[in-house]
Design a protein around this motif. Structure first.
Motif, PDB file in Angstrom:
ATOM      1  N   ALA A  40       0.779  -1.471   0.086  1.00  0.00           N
ATOM      2  CA  ALA A  40       0.049  -0.575   0.567  1.00  0.00           C
ATOM      3  C   ALA A  40       0.719   1.298  -0.515  1.00  0.00           C
ATOM      4  O   ALA A  40       0.738   1.791  -1.009  1.00  0.00           O
ATOM      5  CB  ALA A  40      -0.880  -0.444   1.188  1.00  0.00           C
ATOM      6  N   TRP A  41       1.962   0.924   0.728  1.00  0.00           N
ATOM      7  CA  TRP A  41       3.006   2.424   0.879  1.00  0.00           C
ATOM      8  C   TRP A  41       3.767   2.592  -0.766  1.00  0.00           C
ATOM      9  O   TRP A  41       3.564   3.432  -0.586  1.00  0.00           O
ATOM     10  CB  TRP A  41       3.903   2.410   2.377  1.00  0.00           C
ATOM     11  N   ALA A  42       3.729   1.445  -1.219  1.00  0.00           N
ATOM     12  CA  ALA A  42       4.667   1.443  -1.896  1.00  0.00           C
ATOM     13  C   ALA A  42       3.236   2.346  -3.586  1.00  0.00           C
ATOM     14  O   ALA A  42       3.876   3.215  -4.345  1.00  0.00           O
ATOM     15  CB  ALA A  42       5.372   0.244  -2.859  1.00  0.00           C
ATOM     16  N   GLN A  43       2.921   1.762  -3.759  1.00  0.00           N
ATOM     17  CA  GLN A  43       1.478   2.749  -4.180  1.00  0.00           C
ATOM     18  C   GLN A  43       1.176   3.886  -3.852  1.00  0.00           C
ATOM     19  O   GLN A  43       1.026   4.612  -5.015  1.00  0.00           O
ATOM     20  CB  GLN A  43       0.156   2.208  -3.940  1.00  0.00           C
ATOM     21  N   HIS A  44       1.229   4.206  -2.913  1.00  0.00           N
ATOM     22  CA  HIS A  44       0.783   5.708  -1.982  1.00  0.00           C
ATOM     23  C   HIS A  44       1.906   6.234  -2.814  1.00  0.00           C
ATOM     24  O   HIS A  44       2.309   7.823  -3.496  1.00  0.00           O
ATOM     25  CB  HIS A  44       0.607   5.779  -0.602  1.00  0.00           C
ATOM     26  N   ALA A  45       3.820   6.095  -2.736  1.00  0.00           N
ATOM     27  CA  ALA A  45       4.899   6.785  -2.712  1.00  0.00           C
ATOM     28  C   ALA A  45       4.613   7.115  -5.062  1.00  0.00           C
ATOM     29  O   ALA A  45       5.837   7.607  -4.928  1.00  0.00           O
ATOM     30  CB  ALA A  45       5.933   5.358  -2.284  1.00  0.00           C
ATOM     31  N   GLY A  81       2.359   7.572  -6.147  1.00  0.00           N
ATOM     32  CA  GLY A  81       0.911   8.237  -6.768  1.00  0.00           C
ATOM     33  C   GLY A  81       0.105   7.283  -7.041  1.00  0.00           C
ATOM     34  O   GLY A  81      -0.718   8.836  -7.047  1.00  0.00           O
ATOM     35  N   GLY A  82      -0.152   6.592  -6.506  1.00  0.00           N
ATOM     36  CA  GLY A  82      -1.979   6.075  -6.605  1.00  0.00           C
ATOM     37  C   GLY A  82      -2.261   6.096  -5.417  1.00  0.00           C
ATOM     38  O   GLY A  82      -1.984   6.858  -4.579  1.00  0.00           O
TER      39      GLY A  82
END
Length: 180
Positions: A167-172, A174-175
């Motif tokens: 989830a953090w990778a997606q957030h970082a 731009g997701g």
């Protein structure tokens, strides 16, 4: 521990020292208690009307009389209610790892480093629990059951860490992964 001791007294009347020994023997010394702790717990159970003194008998070591406790009808009901109630941690219970991850995210800390550190600790703890499990020959022994539960709990934490990491990778990237 209160409920476990009440359950043992419901199973069979016991003196405090016998109760301590039975508890530790049945749990294979995984949950050691001191006799003072057991005595205070029995006193509270007696105060609450859940146990009473069944009779006094001579202490095998000293010959002095010791009280043997048994459950009252409400104590029996409470022991049976404990046994038949699920032992699931409350959703409102504080979880140190959730707090750590949340505060790291909210403060802009290094979440991947925290996740890596936690994951390494979880994997190490799983290895230790597997060693403990391998020492238990009886599949239903307290040692084996404790090790198995620990492994399952740790595997769930590892899966949760994977979820947070993804989830953090997606957030970082731009997701919206961290908020979904």
């Amino acid at each position: 521990m209160k409920d476990a001791l009440l359950y043992l007294l419901d199973d069979q009347p016991r003196a405090v020292a016998q109760l301590k020994k039975t508890f530790e023997t049945m749990t294979q010394d995984l949950f050691p208690v001191n006799v003072g702790q057991v005595y205070q717990t029995v006193q509270r159970l007696e105060r609450d009307g859940l146990v009473v003194v069944a009779h006094d008998e001579p202490d095998p070591a000293t010959g002095r009389p010791v009280s043997v406790y048994t459950t009252t009808p409400p104590g029996h009901d409470a022991a049976q209610a404990w046994l038949s109630s699920p032992s699931i941690q409350l959703a409102t219970a504080r979880d140190e790892l959730v707090m750590k991850v949340t505060l790291t995210i909210e403060s802009g800390g290094d979440l991947p480093a925290v996740i890596d550190q936690e994951r390494a600790a979880v994997l190490n703890a799983i290895r230790q629990a597997m060693v403990q499990r391998s020492t238990a020959t009886d599949l239903t022994s307290a040692v084996r059951l404790t090790a198995e539960k620990r492994i399952y709990d740790l595997e769930a934490i590892a899966r949760w860490l994977d979820f947070i990491d993804n989830a953090w990778a997606q957030h970082a990237a731009g997701g919206k992964g961290a908020s979904q």
